[in-house]
Design a protein around this motif. Structure first.
Motif, mmCIF file in Angstrom:
data_model
loop_
_atom_site.group_PDB
_atom_site.id
_atom_site.type_symbol
_atom_site.label_atom_id
_atom_site.label_comp_id
_atom_site.label_asym_id
_atom_site.label_seq_id
_atom_site.Cartn_x
_atom_site.Cartn_y
_atom_site.Cartn_z
ATOM 1 N N VAL A 1 32.371 36.035 48.541
ATOM 2 C CA VAL A 1 33.157 34.821 48.394
ATOM 3 C C VAL A 1 34.151 35.053 47.265
ATOM 4 C CG1 VAL A 1 31.506 33.735 46.812
ATOM 5 C CG2 VAL A 1 32.979 32.309 48.190
ATOM 6 N N THR A 2 35.369 34.527 47.422
ATOM 7 C CA THR A 2 36.374 34.679 46.361
ATOM 8 C C THR A 2 35.964 33.809 45.180
ATOM 9 O OG1 THR A 2 38.057 34.804 48.113
ATOM 10 C CG2 THR A 2 38.851 34.609 45.855
ATOM 11 N N ALA A 3 35.810 34.416 44.014
ATOM 12 C CA ALA A 3 35.431 33.650 42.818
ATOM 13 C C ALA A 3 36.672 33.259 42.025
ATOM 14 C CB ALA A 3 34.489 34.468 41.937
ATOM 15 N N SER A 4 37.630 34.181 41.895
ATOM 16 C CA SER A 4 38.852 33.849 41.149
ATOM 17 C C SER A 4 39.941 34.876 41.401
ATOM 18 C CB SER A 4 38.564 33.773 39.649
ATOM 19 O OG SER A 4 38.230 35.050 39.165
ATOM 20 N N THR A 5 41.153 34.458 41.112
ATOM 21 C CA THR A 5 42.309 35.357 41.105
ATOM 22 C C THR A 5 42.863 35.311 39.692
ATOM 23 O OG1 THR A 5 42.815 34.754 43.383
ATOM 24 C CG2 THR A 5 44.572 35.793 42.146
ATOM 25 N N THR B 1 33.094 46.698 38.944
ATOM 26 C CA THR B 1 32.055 45.758 39.377
ATOM 27 C C THR B 1 31.203 45.361 38.184
ATOM 28 O OG1 THR B 1 30.582 47.593 39.922
ATOM 29 C CG2 THR B 1 31.823 46.632 41.749
ATOM 30 N N GLY B 2 30.655 44.140 38.257
ATOM 31 C CA GLY B 2 29.643 43.719 37.302
ATOM 32 C C GLY B 2 28.296 43.858 37.989
ATOM 33 N N THR B 3 27.411 42.897 37.778
ATOM 34 C CA THR B 3 26.116 42.956 38.461
ATOM 35 C C THR B 3 26.260 42.526 39.922
ATOM 36 O OG1 THR B 3 25.064 42.396 36.366
ATOM 37 C CG2 THR B 3 23.710 42.182 38.347
ATOM 38 N N THR B 4 26.908 41.374 40.109
ATOM 39 C CA THR B 4 27.081 40.875 41.489
ATOM 40 C C THR B 4 28.552 40.632 41.823
ATOM 41 O OG1 THR B 4 26.914 38.533 40.841
ATOM 42 C CG2 THR B 4 24.847 39.675 41.362
ATOM 43 N N SER B 5 29.429 40.850 40.835
ATOM 44 C CA SER B 5 30.851 40.580 41.071
ATOM 45 C C SER B 5 31.619 41.872 41.322
ATOM 46 C CB SER B 5 31.454 39.817 39.891
ATOM 47 O OG SER B 5 31.386 40.599 38.726
ATOM 48 N N ILE B 6 32.704 41.723 42.076
ATOM 49 C CA ILE B 6 33.500 42.872 42.517
ATOM 50 C C ILE B 6 34.960 42.573 42.221
ATOM 51 C CG2 ILE B 6 34.162 44.235 44.567
ATOM 52 C CD1 ILE B 6 31.606 42.672 45.816
ATOM 53 N N ILE C 1 41.673 40.297 42.066
ATOM 54 C CA ILE C 1 40.877 39.208 42.630
ATOM 55 C C ILE C 1 39.404 39.560 42.466
ATOM 56 C CG2 ILE C 1 40.395 37.860 44.708
ATOM 57 C CD1 ILE C 1 43.029 38.305 45.697
ATOM 58 N N THR C 2 38.608 38.565 42.112
ATOM 59 C CA THR C 2 37.166 38.807 41.940
ATOM 60 C C THR C 2 36.379 38.112 43.039
ATOM 61 O OG1 THR C 2 37.485 38.900 39.559
ATOM 62 C CG2 THR C 2 35.228 38.652 40.332
ATOM 63 N N PHE C 3 35.483 38.867 43.638
ATOM 64 C CA PHE C 3 34.577 38.349 44.670
ATOM 65 C C PHE C 3 33.140 38.420 44.157
ATOM 66 C CE2 PHE C 3 38.343 39.845 46.740
ATOM 67 C CZ PHE C 3 38.583 38.920 47.735
ATOM 68 N N THR D 1 22.577 33.540 47.688
ATOM 69 C CA THR D 1 22.241 34.013 46.335
ATOM 70 C C THR D 1 23.100 35.229 45.977
ATOM 71 O OG1 THR D 1 19.984 33.411 46.870
ATOM 72 C CG2 THR D 1 20.296 34.707 44.860
ATOM 73 N N PRO D 2 23.724 35.244 44.745
ATOM 74 C CA PRO D 2 24.470 36.437 44.340
ATOM 75 C C PRO D 2 23.598 37.693 44.416
ATOM 76 C CG PRO D 2 24.978 34.631 42.853
ATOM 77 C CD PRO D 2 23.853 34.150 43.759
ATOM 78 N N ARG D 3 24.188 38.782 44.907
ATOM 79 C CA ARG D 3 23.419 39.993 45.202
ATOM 80 C C ARG D 3 24.014 41.202 44.459
ATOM 81 N NH1 ARG D 3 21.213 42.205 50.664
ATOM 82 N NH2 ARG D 3 21.562 44.397 50.317
ATOM 83 N N LEU E 1 37.351 38.561 29.807
ATOM 84 C CA LEU E 1 38.356 37.483 29.762
ATOM 85 C C LEU E 1 38.083 36.443 30.849
ATOM 86 C CD1 LEU E 1 41.626 39.540 29.135
ATOM 87 C CD2 LEU E 1 40.518 37.957 27.547
ATOM 88 N N ARG E 2 37.651 36.935 32.031
ATOM 89 C CA ARG E 2 37.351 36.003 33.144
ATOM 90 C C ARG E 2 36.172 35.109 32.806
ATOM 91 N NH1 ARG E 2 37.524 40.807 36.519
ATOM 92 N NH2 ARG E 2 39.758 41.031 36.726
ATOM 93 N N LYS E 3 35.158 35.689 32.166
ATOM 94 C CA LYS E 3 33.972 34.888 31.802
ATOM 95 C C LYS E 3 34.384 33.788 30.820
ATOM 96 C CE LYS E 3 30.558 38.590 32.523
ATOM 97 N NZ LYS E 3 30.026 38.358 33.825
ATOM 98 N N GLU E 4 35.257 34.151 29.878
ATOM 99 C CA GLU E 4 35.739 33.175 28.896
ATOM 100 C C GLU E 4 36.563 32.088 29.605
ATOM 101 O OE1 GLU E 4 37.735 35.176 25.646
ATOM 102 O OE2 GLU E 4 38.714 33.294 25.092
ATOM 103 N N ARG E 5 37.411 32.516 30.520
ATOM 104 C CA ARG E 5 38.263 31.558 31.239
ATOM 105 C C ARG E 5 37.423 30.598 32.065
ATOM 106 N NH1 ARG E 5 42.021 34.561 35.008
ATOM 107 N NH2 ARG E 5 40.341 34.242 36.483
ATOM 108 N N ARG E 6 36.346 31.141 32.660
ATOM 109 C CA ARG E 6 35.473 30.310 33.505
ATOM 110 C C ARG E 6 34.818 29.200 32.668
ATOM 111 N NH1 ARG E 6 29.787 31.990 36.187
ATOM 112 N NH2 ARG E 6 29.710 30.413 37.799
ATOM 113 N N VAL E 7 34.373 29.572 31.452
ATOM 114 C CA VAL E 7 33.763 28.571 30.552
ATOM 115 C C VAL E 7 34.791 27.471 30.256
ATOM 116 C CG1 VAL E 7 32.886 28.215 28.206
ATOM 117 C CG2 VAL E 7 32.132 30.203 29.532
#
Ligand SMILES: CC(C)(COP(=O)(O)OP(=O)(O)OC[C@H]1O[C@@H](n2cnc3c(N)ncnc32)[C@H](O)[C@@H]1OP(=O)(O)O)[C@@H](O)C(=O)NCCC(=O)NCCS
Length: 180
Positions: free
Chosen positions: A64-68, A92-97, A121-123, A131-133, A158-164
């Protein structure tokens, strides 16, 4: 009785080339804006589509698209141009691409090519129940892939900060104004 468990070994890494997508198309009159250049929304849709294929090629699950982060429109694309999108997983992170998309416009009469837009773009990879995989890591090989991969952890932070910040802002926004 054999008590040994048979498990499929986890894929620890995948090369960027395994997720690479190329898509070339023409610019048709219906795709143009008032300035007679390619409509930005049309290009964003093409970017999201190519990137989602790259993400799925990398993890072979639903995504699923999480953010651009942004779509940087660097040069206008004209009707005499062909549009080539190249996308591949860069981090990639743990479940993000994270997928990078490069848009190349080619003047079909002169052959001149320019990078017309770029985007990250992050998916998020998801199980059938949503469930995130966990996803395989990325193995960059070319100089360009290595360059893009290197900046991945910083962009992710930066994305994690922006999400907060986005979540905090959302709590202050109205939702019922237009239904009164
Ligand atoms: C994106 C979404 C799946 C995240 O779900 P969640 O339960 O909040 O997931 P988590 O908080 O466990 O985060 C999972 C991963 O996604 C990443 N993530 C979540 N939101 C993100 C965002 N806005 N931008 C970038 N990454 C994001 C997290 O950093 C985490 O990455 P990691 O595992 O690599 O560390 C959820 O918010 C969602 O469904 N959003 C709507 C998506 C949608 O409709 N997209 C458009 C249509 S496709």
């Amino acid at each position: 009785m054999n008590n040994q468990q048979t498990t499929t070994p986890a894929i620890i890494g995948k090369a960027c080339k395994e997720s690479r997508v190329f898509r070339t198309g023409r610019v048709f009159p219906n795709d143009m804006n008032n300035h007679k250049t390619l409509f930005g929304g049309k290009l964003m849709s093409l970017i999201d589509e190519a990137a989602s294929i790259s993400a799925m090629r990398h993890c072979r699950t639903n995504v699923v698209t999480a953010s651009t982060d942004s779509v940087d429109f660097l040069r206008p694309i004209h009707q005499m141009d062909s549009v080539c999108l190249e996308s591949f997983v860069t981090y990639t992170g743990t479940t993000s691409i994270e997928v990078f998309v490069k848009v190349i416009a080619e003047n079909l009469l002169s052959g001149e090519r320019v990078v017309a837009a770029t985007s990250f773009i992050t998916f998020v990879s998801r199980d059938s129940d949503g469930t995130p995989r966990p996803v395989p890591q990325v193995i960059p090989e070319t100089e360009e892939e290595k360059l893009l991969h290197e900046g991945g952890s910083k962009r992710s932070a930066l994305r994690k900060e922006r999400r907060v910040n986005s979540k905090a802002l959302a709590t202050k926004l109205t939702t019922n104004k237009y239904w009164d």
